[in-house]
Design an enzyme around this catalytic site. Structure first.
Site, PDB file in Angstrom:
ATOM      1  N   PRO A 153      32.200  49.748  24.291  1.00 42.52           N
ATOM      2  CA  PRO A 153      32.649  49.363  22.950  1.00 42.52           C
ATOM      3  C   PRO A 153      31.505  48.906  22.044  1.00 42.52           C
ATOM      4  O   PRO A 153      31.450  49.275  20.863  1.00 42.52           O
ATOM      5  CB  PRO A 153      33.629  48.217  23.229  1.00 42.52           C
ATOM      6  CG  PRO A 153      34.128  48.484  24.604  1.00 42.52           C
ATOM      7  CD  PRO A 153      32.945  49.037  25.345  1.00 42.52           C
ATOM      8  N   TYR A 154      30.588  48.113  22.618  1.00 44.03           N
ATOM      9  CA  TYR A 154      29.470  47.605  21.822  1.00 44.03           C
ATOM     10  C   TYR A 154      28.560  48.745  21.373  1.00 44.03           C
ATOM     11  O   TYR A 154      28.182  48.825  20.195  1.00 44.03           O
ATOM     12  CB  TYR A 154      28.689  46.582  22.639  1.00 44.03           C
ATOM     13  CG  TYR A 154      27.519  45.955  21.907  1.00 44.03           C
ATOM     14  CD1 TYR A 154      27.728  45.107  20.828  1.00 44.03           C
ATOM     15  CD2 TYR A 154      26.209  46.219  22.298  1.00 44.03           C
ATOM     16  CE1 TYR A 154      26.668  44.531  20.152  1.00 44.03           C
ATOM     17  CE2 TYR A 154      25.142  45.643  21.633  1.00 44.03           C
ATOM     18  CZ  TYR A 154      25.371  44.804  20.557  1.00 44.03           C
ATOM     19  OH  TYR A 154      24.314  44.234  19.892  1.00 44.03           O
ATOM     20  N   ILE A 155      28.218  49.640  22.310  1.00 45.64           N
ATOM     21  CA  ILE A 155      27.359  50.772  21.960  1.00 45.64           C
ATOM     22  C   ILE A 155      28.025  51.655  20.912  1.00 45.64           C
ATOM     23  O   ILE A 155      27.379  52.103  19.957  1.00 45.64           O
ATOM     24  CB  ILE A 155      27.005  51.580  23.226  1.00 45.64           C
ATOM     25  CG1 ILE A 155      26.014  50.783  24.089  1.00 45.64           C
ATOM     26  CG2 ILE A 155      26.431  52.941  22.866  1.00 45.64           C
ATOM     27  CD1 ILE A 155      25.719  51.411  25.448  1.00 45.64           C
ATOM     28  N   SER A 157      30.141  50.781  18.624  1.00 51.23           N
ATOM     29  CA  SER A 157      30.124  50.111  17.319  1.00 51.23           C
ATOM     30  C   SER A 157      28.764  50.218  16.659  1.00 51.23           C
ATOM     31  O   SER A 157      28.655  50.497  15.462  1.00 51.23           O
ATOM     32  CB  SER A 157      30.546  48.650  17.464  1.00 51.23           C
ATOM     33  OG  SER A 157      29.554  47.867  18.105  1.00 51.23           O
TER      34      SER A 157
END
Length: 246
Positions: A153-155, A157
């Site tokens: 999810p972080y990557i 975003s």
């Protein structure tokens, strides 16, 4: 605000960590600095006190970067100080870790809302409010080049944020505004160290050929260069500040 300074920088997520280091460095460079924060008012005020102790000028403004009305107010209040905004550095973000699995959907939605939607809103307001000849910078991450479990999810975003950078640079054609991203590698902030053993930190440090963790000040140094006259020919770029991490 009584000051002879004539340049203003708005730094989101400036209450601590990398954003705090950037705010302090830009103050040292001669900017009045807006210390944006979401919920940590105490840390934001401490950043202001630290800047004032160094002879600088700063104020805090609270806003939720994922709320378009909050961000519009943030920019309006910032611009009111001296009638213009010269620099916007978007550092605010979150990093919940979750596997790409049905159970991770809530965290995915949360991080996309804050990191990607929030970046779109901040960049959109920056485009409307930064003075011609100004600078816009977004913080992304060098972990995009890795495939670490739970970072999906972080990557996603931050990859989305990097996709916005060249588009906005082209949309601002003719205004002499540069738009860039700075992508730190592992950086020694409280958030980074939280929950990690010394062995885990050492393992991550070894991923870089320089075999150490970066400092927030080293990220701030690059931002300082980009907003200076020397950075005027750097545009539509993602600068990875990571010691060779990726």
């Amino acid at each position: 605000m009584s000051t002879t300074r004539s340049k203003l920088a708005l730094v989101t997520g400036a209450s601590r960590g990398i954003g705090c280091a950037i705010a302090k460095r830009l103050s040292d460079d001669g900017f009045i600095v807006i210390i944006h924060y979401s919920g940590n008012k105490t840390s934001a005020e401490e950043t202001v006190r630290s800047i004032k102790a160094r002879g600088g000028h700063a104020i805090t403004i609270q806003a939720d970067v994922a709320n378009e009305y909050d961000v519009a107010r943030l920019f309006s209040e910032a611009k009111y100080l001296i009638g213009k905004i010269d620099v916007v550095v978007h550092s605010a973000g979150i990093m919940p870790l979750a596997k790409i699995a049905p159970a991770g959907l809530a965290d995915f939605d949360k991080v996309i809302n804050t990191n990607l939607r929030g970046a779109f809103i901040v960049l959109a307001n920056a485009a409307e409010n930064v003075t011609d000849g100004g600078r816009i910078i977004a913080l992304t991450t060098s972990v995009i080049a890795k495939s670490f479990p739970t970072y999906g999810p972080y990557i996603a975003s931050k990859a989305g944020v990097e996709g916005l950078i060249p588009v906005l640079a082209n949309e601002l054609r003719g205004r002499n505004i540069t738009v860039n991203a700075v992508a730190p590698g592992p950086t020694g902030t409280a958030l980074f160290y939280q929950g990690k053993s010394a062995e885990q930190v050492n393992t991550i440090a070894k991923l870089s050929p320089l075999e150490r963790i970066g400092t927030p000040e080293e990220i701030a140094n690059v931002v300082s260069m980009l907003v200076s006259e020397e950075g005027g020919w750097i545009n539509s770029q993602v600068i990875r500040v990571n010691g060779g991490f990726a």
